[in-house]
Design a protein around this motif. Sequence first.
Motif, PDB file in Angstrom:
ATOM      1  N   ALA A 100       7.702  -4.434   9.451  1.00  0.00           N
ATOM      2  CA  ALA A 100       9.070  -4.670   8.962  1.00  0.00           C
ATOM      3  C   ALA A 100       9.795  -5.683   9.850  1.00  0.00           C
ATOM      4  N   LYS A 101       9.583  -5.584  11.151  1.00  0.00           N
ATOM      5  CA  LYS A 101      10.241  -6.505  12.098  1.00  0.00           C
ATOM      6  C   LYS A 101       9.842  -7.954  11.864  1.00  0.00           C
ATOM      7  N   GLN A 102       8.706  -8.175  11.218  1.00  0.00           N
ATOM      8  CA  GLN A 102       8.215  -9.526  10.936  1.00  0.00           C
ATOM      9  C   GLN A 102       8.750 -10.083   9.619  1.00  0.00           C
ATOM     10  N   GLN A 103       9.416  -9.238   8.835  1.00  0.00           N
ATOM     11  CA  GLN A 103       9.880  -9.655   7.512  1.00  0.00           C
ATOM     12  C   GLN A 103      11.167 -10.458   7.605  1.00  0.00           C
ATOM     13  N   GLU A 104      11.255 -11.491   6.803  1.00  0.00           N
ATOM     14  CA  GLU A 104      12.480 -12.275   6.719  1.00  0.00           C
ATOM     15  C   GLU A 104      13.614 -11.373   6.243  1.00  0.00           C
ATOM     16  N   GLY A 105      14.744 -11.441   6.920  1.00  0.00           N
ATOM     17  CA  GLY A 105      15.906 -10.659   6.525  1.00  0.00           C
ATOM     18  C   GLY A 105      16.018  -9.319   7.233  1.00  0.00           C
ATOM     19  N   PHE A 106      15.016  -8.930   8.016  1.00  0.00           N
ATOM     20  CA  PHE A 106      15.074  -7.681   8.773  1.00  0.00           C
ATOM     21  C   PHE A 106      16.068  -7.835   9.923  1.00  0.00           C
ATOM     22  N   HIS A 166       2.906  -2.112   3.032  1.00  0.00           N
ATOM     23  CA  HIS A 166       3.978  -1.132   2.843  1.00  0.00           C
ATOM     24  C   HIS A 166       3.733  -0.332   1.564  1.00  0.00           C
ATOM     25  N   THR A 167       3.287  -0.988   0.526  1.00  0.00           N
ATOM     26  CA  THR A 167       2.967  -0.311  -0.732  1.00  0.00           C
ATOM     27  C   THR A 167       1.847   0.707  -0.524  1.00  0.00           C
ATOM     28  N   GLU A 168       0.816   0.322   0.202  1.00  0.00           N
ATOM     29  CA  GLU A 168      -0.292   1.239   0.486  1.00  0.00           C
ATOM     30  C   GLU A 168       0.195   2.446   1.297  1.00  0.00           C
ATOM     31  N   ALA A 169       1.087   2.210   2.269  1.00  0.00           N
ATOM     32  CA  ALA A 169       1.634   3.306   3.076  1.00  0.00           C
ATOM     33  C   ALA A 169       2.483   4.247   2.220  1.00  0.00           C
ATOM     34  N   ARG A 170       3.240   3.704   1.284  1.00  0.00           N
ATOM     35  CA  ARG A 170       4.050   4.548   0.400  1.00  0.00           C
ATOM     36  C   ARG A 170       3.164   5.463  -0.445  1.00  0.00           C
ATOM     37  N   VAL A 171       2.052   4.922  -0.924  1.00  0.00           N
ATOM     38  CA  VAL A 171       1.116   5.728  -1.711  1.00  0.00           C
ATOM     39  C   VAL A 171       0.574   6.872  -0.853  1.00  0.00           C
ATOM     40  N   THR A 207       0.541   4.964  11.188  1.00  0.00           N
ATOM     41  CA  THR A 207       1.020   4.173  10.052  1.00  0.00           C
ATOM     42  C   THR A 207       2.512   3.890  10.186  1.00  0.00           C
ATOM     43  N   SER A 208       3.282   4.878  10.635  1.00  0.00           N
ATOM     44  CA  SER A 208       4.718   4.687  10.825  1.00  0.00           C
ATOM     45  C   SER A 208       4.988   3.578  11.838  1.00  0.00           C
ATOM     46  N   GLU A 209       4.265   3.594  12.938  1.00  0.00           N
ATOM     47  CA  GLU A 209       4.419   2.540  13.956  1.00  0.00           C
ATOM     48  C   GLU A 209       4.041   1.176  13.388  1.00  0.00           C
ATOM     49  N   ARG A 210       2.981   1.128  12.584  1.00  0.00           N
ATOM     50  CA  ARG A 210       2.565  -0.134  11.960  1.00  0.00           C
ATOM     51  C   ARG A 210       3.636  -0.653  11.007  1.00  0.00           C
ATOM     52  N   MET A 211       4.263   0.246  10.233  1.00  0.00           N
ATOM     53  CA  MET A 211       5.299  -0.171   9.301  1.00  0.00           C
ATOM     54  C   MET A 211       6.506  -0.750  10.046  1.00  0.00           C
ATOM     55  N   ILE A 212       6.859  -0.171  11.183  1.00  0.00           N
ATOM     56  CA  ILE A 212       7.972  -0.706  11.978  1.00  0.00           C
ATOM     57  C   ILE A 212       7.623  -2.103  12.486  1.00  0.00           C
TER      58      ILE A 212
END
Length: 105
Positions: free
Chosen positions: A37-43, A75-80, A29-34
């Motif tokens: 995140a890299k695909q998000q505008e502003g990263f 990301h919300t699901e991962a935080r939960v 999950t950590s690798e997926r979040m990275i």
Amino acid sequence: MLVSNIDTPYYAVIFSTVLSENIDGYEKTSERMITLAKQQEGFLGIESARNSIGITVSYWSSLEAISKWKNNLEHTEARVLGREKWYAKYQLRICKVERAYSFEK
């Protein structure tokens, strides 16, 4: 790898964690979040280290970009899952970086 050459000002999200004993699925999950995140505008970049505590610093162009990342569904699901399963404790800080310096041999 250290992130460098980001024009100031920018924002840093500092995420400090202590893992629980149940870390099944955490690394994937950590690798997926990275990746996500890299695909998000502003990263702008990310740095991470883990020993007895983990520290991940992600860099963003704006508070709006950070908010959009926070509200990303995966990301919300991962935080939960993190609160329910992986983290014994965590702390998040958001800082505005006004100046940055670096050195390299």
